[in-house]
Motif scaffolding. Sequence first.
Motif, PDB file in Angstrom:
ATOM      1  N   HIS A 107       7.377  61.723  46.254  1.00  0.00           N
ATOM      2  CA  HIS A 107       8.531  62.372  46.090  1.00  0.00           C
ATOM      3  C   HIS A 107       9.360  61.242  46.939  1.00  0.00           C
ATOM      4  O   HIS A 107       9.159  61.017  48.145  1.00  0.00           O
ATOM      5  N   PRO A 108      10.663  61.172  46.600  1.00  0.00           N
ATOM      6  CA  PRO A 108      11.806  60.738  47.363  1.00  0.00           C
ATOM      7  C   PRO A 108      12.000  61.049  48.718  1.00  0.00           C
ATOM      8  O   PRO A 108      12.131  60.292  49.522  1.00  0.00           O
ATOM      9  N   ALA A 109      11.802  62.570  48.689  1.00  0.00           N
ATOM     10  CA  ALA A 109      12.252  63.092  49.832  1.00  0.00           C
ATOM     11  C   ALA A 109      11.067  62.827  50.948  1.00  0.00           C
ATOM     12  O   ALA A 109      11.199  62.933  52.159  1.00  0.00           O
ATOM     13  N   VAL A 110       9.866  62.393  50.412  1.00  0.00           N
ATOM     14  CA  VAL A 110       8.738  61.998  51.474  1.00  0.00           C
ATOM     15  C   VAL A 110       8.934  60.621  51.626  1.00  0.00           C
ATOM     16  O   VAL A 110       9.050  60.002  53.094  1.00  0.00           O
ATOM     17  N   HIS A 111       8.991  59.618  50.643  1.00  0.00           N
ATOM     18  CA  HIS A 111       9.216  58.222  51.163  1.00  0.00           C
ATOM     19  C   HIS A 111      10.291  57.823  51.396  1.00  0.00           C
ATOM     20  O   HIS A 111      10.335  56.525  52.371  1.00  0.00           O
ATOM     21  N   SER A 112      11.325  58.322  51.232  1.00  0.00           N
ATOM     22  CA  SER A 112      12.663  58.126  52.062  1.00  0.00           C
ATOM     23  C   SER A 112      12.773  58.202  53.508  1.00  0.00           C
ATOM     24  O   SER A 112      13.104  57.577  54.239  1.00  0.00           O
ATOM     25  N   GLY A 113      12.107  59.312  53.910  1.00  0.00           N
ATOM     26  CA  GLY A 113      11.810  59.820  55.186  1.00  0.00           C
ATOM     27  C   GLY A 113      11.092  58.667  55.861  1.00  0.00           C
ATOM     28  O   GLY A 113      11.150  58.611  57.288  1.00  0.00           O
ATOM     29  N   LEU A 114      10.157  58.232  55.313  1.00  0.00           N
ATOM     30  CA  LEU A 114       9.023  57.215  55.733  1.00  0.00           C
ATOM     31  C   LEU A 114       9.735  55.804  56.066  1.00  0.00           C
ATOM     32  O   LEU A 114       9.647  54.991  56.856  1.00  0.00           O
ATOM     33  N   LEU A 115      10.263  55.588  54.748  1.00  0.00           N
ATOM     34  CA  LEU A 115      10.949  54.211  54.635  1.00  0.00           C
ATOM     35  C   LEU A 115      12.202  53.618  55.221  1.00  0.00           C
ATOM     36  O   LEU A 115      12.720  52.573  55.148  1.00  0.00           O
ATOM     37  N   ALA A 116      12.908  54.693  55.345  1.00  0.00           N
ATOM     38  CA  ALA A 116      14.469  54.521  55.908  1.00  0.00           C
ATOM     39  C   ALA A 116      14.305  53.781  57.283  1.00  0.00           C
ATOM     40  O   ALA A 116      13.809  53.943  57.973  1.00  0.00           O
ATOM     41  N   VAL A 117      15.017  52.495  57.159  1.00  0.00           N
ATOM     42  CA  VAL A 117      15.327  51.855  58.377  1.00  0.00           C
ATOM     43  C   VAL A 117      16.316  52.506  59.224  1.00  0.00           C
ATOM     44  O   VAL A 117      17.604  52.596  58.958  1.00  0.00           O
ATOM     45  N   ARG A 118      16.051  52.925  60.404  1.00  0.00           N
ATOM     46  CA  ARG A 118      16.771  53.726  61.262  1.00  0.00           C
ATOM     47  C   ARG A 118      17.878  53.342  61.656  1.00  0.00           C
ATOM     48  O   ARG A 118      19.094  54.059  61.970  1.00  0.00           O
ATOM     49  N   PHE A 171       9.883  70.689  45.377  1.00  0.00           N
ATOM     50  CA  PHE A 171       8.915  70.611  43.793  1.00  0.00           C
ATOM     51  C   PHE A 171       7.500  71.174  44.064  1.00  0.00           C
ATOM     52  O   PHE A 171       6.973  70.809  45.207  1.00  0.00           O
ATOM     53  N   PRO A 172       6.976  71.905  43.178  1.00  0.00           N
ATOM     54  CA  PRO A 172       5.654  72.396  43.445  1.00  0.00           C
ATOM     55  C   PRO A 172       4.454  71.323  43.539  1.00  0.00           C
ATOM     56  O   PRO A 172       4.763  70.324  42.818  1.00  0.00           O
ATOM     57  N   GLU A 173       3.403  71.487  44.204  1.00  0.00           N
ATOM     58  CA  GLU A 173       2.298  70.540  43.937  1.00  0.00           C
ATOM     59  C   GLU A 173       1.706  70.875  42.703  1.00  0.00           C
ATOM     60  O   GLU A 173       1.328  72.002  42.357  1.00  0.00           O
ATOM     61  N   ILE A 174       1.575  69.980  41.754  1.00  0.00           N
ATOM     62  CA  ILE A 174       1.049  70.164  40.551  1.00  0.00           C
ATOM     63  C   ILE A 174      -0.195  69.120  40.219  1.00  0.00           C
ATOM     64  O   ILE A 174      -0.405  68.257  40.813  1.00  0.00           O
ATOM     65  N   MET A 175      -0.610  69.334  38.776  1.00  0.00           N
ATOM     66  CA  MET A 175      -1.753  68.900  38.338  1.00  0.00           C
ATOM     67  C   MET A 175      -2.923  68.840  39.472  1.00  0.00           C
ATOM     68  O   MET A 175      -3.553  67.667  39.570  1.00  0.00           O
TER      69      MET A 175
END
Length: 515
Positions: free
Chosen positions: A68-79, A56-60
């Motif tokens: 975005h979920p692609a960022v925060h799931s990568g951060l918050l996922a319990v490994r 998704f492009p950087e907007i506004m």
Amino acid sequence: MSIKRALISVSDKSGVVEFARALADAGVEIISTGGTKTLLEQSQVPVIGISEVTGFPEIMDGRVKTLHPAVHSGLLAVRDNAEHQAQMQELGLSYIDLVVVNLYPFQETIEKPDVTYEDAIENIDIGGPTMLRSAAKNHAFVTVVVDAADYGQVISELQAGGDTTLETRKRLAAKVFRHTASYDALIAGYLTEQVGETFPERLTVTYEKSQSLRYGENPHQQAAFYRAPLAERGTLPTAEQLHGKELSYNNIQDANAAIAIVGEFEGPAVAAVKHMNPCGVGIGTSIYEAYRKAYESDSTSIFGGIVAANRPIDSDTAQMLNEIFLEIVIAPDFTTEALDILKQKKNLRLLRTGVQPSPETRRAAWQYTSIAGGLLVQETDVHTLQADKLQTVSGREATESELEQLQFGWNVVKHVKSNAIVIVKDGMTVGIGAGQMNRVGAAKIAIEQAGEKARGAILASDAFFPMGDTLELAAKAGITAVIQPGGSIRDEESIQVANDYGVAMVFTGVRHFKH
């Protein structure tokens, strides 16, 4: 585990290129955004854009890019959570092992004298704090860096074992939450001020560590010195130490008190302070004259004290200062010759404030006093006495000379611990009674210290006389004029005593309790 993927997005780009290059050399894939990505590309550091991760492009204008979920799931996922692992695989998501973020410069923005409300709001970071908090929450698996000072340790541990230690991740996570809490406190404070809230339902304040102290008031107490992020010039936290030992806890308390006293005066003034009470204050046509008077006010107590001046220190004044042992000398500036003289004493602390304090430069700020389980908040006492507001209550009016001394005494007594009595004569304090349980006791101390100098002097009291005994004691010692707030139900008793002895007495209508 090991660090395989990092997200870097920083406003302060100090050292980030070298840090990112070391990550890349260790085989870490780097994701970045906006200006950081451009800088890394220009520096030939391999990097992929955030849009390649989110699809998704950087907007506004960049306001929305990392939310975005692609960022925060990568951060918050319990490994080590099987369900989380399955969801990551099912959705084609990848972990982010390292987050390096610092925030939009909100503090630097609101420090600008011409900052607009719109500019301040635009510099409130949203995506940055969100990523920091996500990574810090999941520090069991994710390393998060908010301070360039931590780059070296992260790289060292990465090169040694492929990952940071849990201990390091915990420390960095705590630092992140302190950082975001401070950032939010600044924003909350700014917006609260903008809407005119005086005492909000929740008080959020933040301070930055200035230095560790050897100990507090006593050697068995730990202590540190913190400064407000928006501390004004001319205050102690913004002063430059030019010479001498490190400041102690008690030095800082006394120095702050001394600066406040000399800030009361438009003309040259010097204050000597011991244990947060003035032991001598002088005013004159030059800073040399003002210091001489402050010294002569109490040449015994000034020994080992703190001296503040509201004008630059010249060589003649420095020579006189150097004749006794002092802990600190504070001034807006020092001449080169004065510094050469004062630096002969290796332990004498010299502080340059860079600003000439005066009643015009002071502003009401908030004063915080901690109590067990709570905090008291009040405006700093910056009340300035206007001569035309004085009410003469005695049969005899004060002479012009007495009025000048009455105003001088009033400016000093507000800085003396209550109950406070100050006796002044010829632009210098000659007797100070501080911190007594009753006003007569304070007056006795001040009169005894003044001795024969009490004759023809004036007396200032920080609060009203509850009865006529204090005034009678003063009149018998030769005091000719008195300034006090008034407001006692027995004011008439004091007024009668003043008239009986021919003492001029004025009421201010304002008291200066200092506990």
